[in-house]
Design a protein around this motif. Structure first.
Motif, PDB file in Angstrom:
ATOM      1  N   LEU A  22       0.676  -3.072  -2.197  1.00  0.00           N
ATOM      2  CA  LEU A  22      -0.639  -3.488  -2.674  1.00  0.00           C
ATOM      3  C   LEU A  22      -0.881  -4.918  -2.174  1.00  0.00           C
ATOM      4  N   VAL A  23       0.319  -5.768  -2.107  1.00  0.00           N
ATOM      5  CA  VAL A  23       0.187  -7.086  -1.604  1.00  0.00           C
ATOM      6  C   VAL A  23      -0.478  -7.024   0.161  1.00  0.00           C
ATOM      7  N   GLN A  24       0.169  -6.053   0.513  1.00  0.00           N
ATOM      8  CA  GLN A  24      -0.273  -5.858   2.135  1.00  0.00           C
ATOM      9  C   GLN A  24      -1.966  -5.494   2.006  1.00  0.00           C
ATOM     10  N   HIS A  25      -2.240  -4.614   1.045  1.00  0.00           N
ATOM     11  CA  HIS A  25      -3.521  -4.264   1.084  1.00  0.00           C
ATOM     12  C   HIS A  25      -4.697  -5.447   0.463  1.00  0.00           C
ATOM     13  N   GLY A  26      -4.241  -6.594   0.264  1.00  0.00           N
ATOM     14  CA  GLY A  26      -5.026  -7.750  -0.320  1.00  0.00           C
ATOM     15  C   GLY A  26      -5.175  -7.829  -1.870  1.00  0.00           C
ATOM     16  N   VAL A  27      -4.036  -7.246  -2.479  1.00  0.00           N
ATOM     17  CA  VAL A  27      -4.162  -7.582  -4.016  1.00  0.00           C
ATOM     18  C   VAL A  27      -3.393  -8.733  -4.104  1.00  0.00           C
ATOM     19  N   ARG A  28      -3.815  -9.635  -4.878  1.00  0.00           N
ATOM     20  CA  ARG A  28      -3.533 -11.120  -5.186  1.00  0.00           C
ATOM     21  C   ARG A  28      -3.121 -10.913  -6.710  1.00  0.00           C
ATOM     22  N   GLU A  29      -1.948 -11.862  -6.934  1.00  0.00           N
ATOM     23  CA  GLU A  29      -1.281 -12.164  -7.941  1.00  0.00           C
ATOM     24  C   GLU A  29      -2.146 -12.790  -9.106  1.00  0.00           C
ATOM     25  N   PRO A  30      -2.236 -12.456 -10.299  1.00  0.00           N
ATOM     26  CA  PRO A  30      -0.928 -11.573 -11.158  1.00  0.00           C
ATOM     27  C   PRO A  30      -1.353 -10.216 -11.023  1.00  0.00           C
ATOM     28  N   PHE A  31      -0.550  -9.553 -10.763  1.00  0.00           N
ATOM     29  CA  PHE A  31      -0.493  -7.987 -11.192  1.00  0.00           C
ATOM     30  C   PHE A  31       0.926  -7.478 -11.226  1.00  0.00           C
ATOM     31  N   PHE A  32       1.060  -6.165 -11.912  1.00  0.00           N
ATOM     32  CA  PHE A  32       2.185  -5.518 -12.135  1.00  0.00           C
ATOM     33  C   PHE A  32       2.624  -4.522 -10.871  1.00  0.00           C
ATOM     34  N   GLY A  33       1.470  -3.956 -10.451  1.00  0.00           N
ATOM     35  CA  GLY A  33       1.862  -2.951  -9.339  1.00  0.00           C
ATOM     36  C   GLY A  33       1.954  -1.698  -9.829  1.00  0.00           C
ATOM     37  N   VAL A  34       0.849  -1.162 -10.498  1.00  0.00           N
ATOM     38  CA  VAL A  34       0.722   0.115 -11.179  1.00  0.00           C
ATOM     39  C   VAL A  34      -0.037   1.246 -10.225  1.00  0.00           C
TER      40      VAL A  34
END
Length: 235
Positions: free
Chosen positions: A22-34
């Protein structure tokens, strides 16, 4: 379920491997990776909850924000709610999917989309064009501002190749949706797609493919979906 209970469950469902993707797809912290699929059972329990959706979105956690979009009661969303959501949509999946989905299902989607596409902030402008794409896929042609959409189509042709990176991506999708879901503007959509041709978008080293608008419109024709509006854009 309360917002706190859902946050606890989402944290339990989080995966470092999914988070990396998800980080590679532009998702930024904070998140859990669901995984989205792992959110679905919780979504089925809740269905729609306006207040809970807003509480979860306000956490700023990207997983919670995505889930909030799935359970949002779109028609209850106010302009203030939607403005708050778009300003907080710092992750790519939230600005280009979650917020546009909810805005398109609300009473204020078109008005706000026209405002957002003028934003100097790339993620807000992208949210605006994505909202327009979702709107035309959902609403009957009779409810659409066809003259306004025709002007936006011409604007996309002129600006798409020089627009900011993510705006290029969603602007191209807007052209596809006009050609594929708006019978009244199908010819105009095809003409615009032909003029645009192939666009280039930096996808951050991922394997994502950039759709060629003419090809995707043709696929809609081939599967017989040109006259069929979507029942929902959420997934």
């Amino acid at each position: 379920m309360t917002a706190k209970q859902i946050m606890t469950e989402l944290e339990t469902l989080g995966s470092p491997a999914i988070k990396k993707v998800l980080v590679q797809h532009g998702v930024r912290e904070p998140f859990f990776g669901v995984k989205i699929g792992d959110m679905k059972p919780i979504q089925k329990k809740i269905r729609m909850d306006y207040q809970l959706a807003n509480e979860l979105y306000a956490t700023g956690n990207a997983d919670a924000q995505y889930f909030a979009g799935l359970i949002a009661d779109d028609m209850k969303m106010t302009k203030t709610d939607l403005q708050t959501w778009v300003k907080g949509a710092l992750s790519q999946n939230i600005s280009e999917y979650t917020v546009p989905w909810v805005a398109a299902g609300s009473q204020h989607g078109y008005e706000l989309a026209l405002e957002w596409i003028e934003s100097p902030k790339e993620y807000i402008a992208a949210a605006g064009w994505s909202t327009l794409a979702n709107l035309v896929a959902l609403q009957p042609d009779a409810k659409l501002d066809l003259p306004g959409l025709t002007k936006l189509l011409a604007r996309a042709v002129t600006e798409v190749h020089t627009a900011p990176n993510r705006v290029r991506y969603v602007m191209n999708n807007f052209v596809i949706c006009i050609g594929a879901y708006v019978p009244a503007l199908h010819k105009e959509g095809v003409a615009a797609a032909t003029k645009i041709g192939t666009i280039t978008v930096d996808v951050g080293g991922t394997s994502c493919k950039i759709p060629v608008a003419t090809e995707y419109i043709q696929k809609a024709i081939d599967r017989g979906s040109l006259t069929k509006k979507k029942k929902t854009v959420k997934c």
